[in-house]
Design an enzyme around this catalytic site. Structure first.
Site, PDB file in Angstrom:
ATOM      1  N   GLY A 113      61.128   1.540  50.709  1.00 11.23           N
ATOM      2  CA  GLY A 113      62.581   1.568  50.808  1.00 11.23           C
ATOM      3  C   GLY A 113      63.211   0.298  51.329  1.00 11.23           C
ATOM      4  O   GLY A 113      64.399   0.290  51.645  1.00 11.23           O
TER       5      GLY A 113
ATOM      6  N   CYS B  74      70.486 -14.781  50.887  1.00  9.25           N
ATOM      7  CA  CYS B  74      70.129 -13.572  51.636  1.00  9.25           C
ATOM      8  C   CYS B  74      71.324 -13.104  52.467  1.00  9.25           C
ATOM      9  O   CYS B  74      71.851 -13.845  53.293  1.00  9.25           O
ATOM     10  CB  CYS B  74      68.929 -13.866  52.538  1.00  9.25           C
TER      11      CYS B  74
ATOM     12  N   HIS C 273      64.755 -16.578  58.414  1.00  8.63           N
ATOM     13  CA  HIS C 273      64.429 -15.744  57.259  1.00  8.63           C
ATOM     14  C   HIS C 273      62.924 -15.475  57.216  1.00  8.63           C
ATOM     15  O   HIS C 273      62.117 -16.382  57.024  1.00  8.63           O
ATOM     16  CB  HIS C 273      64.869 -16.416  55.955  1.00  8.63           C
TER      17      HIS C 273
ATOM     18  N   HIS D 236      63.803  -6.492  58.980  1.00  6.97           N
ATOM     19  CA  HIS D 236      64.830  -5.837  59.783  1.00  6.97           C
ATOM     20  C   HIS D 236      64.300  -4.516  60.329  1.00  6.97           C
ATOM     21  O   HIS D 236      63.495  -3.845  59.707  1.00  6.97           O
ATOM     22  CB  HIS D 236      66.131  -5.630  59.006  1.00  6.97           C
TER      23      HIS D 236
ATOM     24  N   HIS E 177      65.437  -0.841  61.945  1.00  9.59           N
ATOM     25  CA  HIS E 177      66.507   0.151  62.027  1.00  9.59           C
ATOM     26  C   HIS E 177      66.399   0.859  63.371  1.00  9.59           C
ATOM     27  O   HIS E 177      65.352   1.429  63.683  1.00  9.59           O
ATOM     28  CB  HIS E 177      66.365   1.202  60.925  1.00  9.59           C
TER      29      HIS E 177
ATOM     30  N   ASP F  51      74.772  -0.752  60.637  1.00 10.52           N
ATOM     31  CA  ASP F  51      74.438  -0.582  59.226  1.00 10.52           C
ATOM     32  C   ASP F  51      75.684  -0.110  58.475  1.00 10.52           C
ATOM     33  O   ASP F  51      76.434   0.738  58.982  1.00 10.52           O
ATOM     34  CB  ASP F  51      73.306   0.451  59.081  1.00 10.52           C
TER      35      ASP F  51
ATOM     36  N   ASN G 298      60.845  -0.801  57.259  1.00 15.03           N
ATOM     37  CA  ASN G 298      60.353  -0.579  55.900  1.00 15.03           C
ATOM     38  C   ASN G 298      59.754  -1.887  55.384  1.00 15.03           C
ATOM     39  O   ASN G 298      60.311  -2.957  55.620  1.00 15.03           O
ATOM     40  CB  ASN G 298      61.496  -0.127  54.979  1.00 15.03           C
TER      41      ASN G 298
ATOM     42  N   CYS H 131      70.728 -13.342  56.198  1.00 22.56           N
ATOM     43  CA  CYS H 131      70.826 -14.734  56.669  1.00 22.56           C
ATOM     44  C   CYS H 131      72.290 -15.130  56.807  1.00 22.56           C
ATOM     45  O   CYS H 131      72.671 -15.792  57.779  1.00 22.56           O
ATOM     46  CB  CYS H 131      70.111 -15.685  55.714  1.00 22.56           C
TER      47      CYS H 131
END
Length: 113
Positions: free
Chosen positions: A92, A4, A46, A99, A101, A30, A86, A7
């Site tokens: 998406g 990941c 995770h 996570h 945004h 980002d 998301n 991670c």
């Protein structure tokens, strides 16, 4: 989870522009920003998505929102920002690691999708 990317960022094994870090949370810029400020805020552990939250790890969501508040203050974003999560490919989600945004720095339209 070793494969990941988030991670790996959390462990310091992959490059990222870190803007916040504590014992359980990491936030970084980002690489494909959708606003002048586009920061991803993740738990170090995770957790694939919201659907994988449990009574044993849901506390981390509160810690993430506290980190978002601190980041917004440090970046002077109090006039307005948006937080987006998301969940799943139809929404998406492209990285299977929970996570959030944090978006700001321009007028954000509504509806978002």
């Amino acid at each position: 989870m070793s494969g990941c990317v988030f991670c790996r960022i959390a462990r310091g094994e992959a490059p990222a522009s870190i803007v916040y870090k504590d014992e359980e949370i990491v936030a970084f810029e980002d690489i494909n920003p959708q606003a002048p400020y586009h920061i991803l805020v993740i738990p170090k552990d995770h957790i694939p998505s919201i659907m994988d939250l449990s009574s044993g790890n849901i506390y981390v969501v509160g810690k993430i929102y506290n980190a978002i508040k601190e980041i917004a203050r440090s970046k002077n974003l109090e006039k307005g920002f948006r937080v987006v999560v998301n969940c799943g490919p139809l929404a998406g989600q492209s990285v299977n690691h929970l996570h959030f945004h944090l978006l700001s720095g321009r007028r954000l339209g509504w509806p978002p999708g």
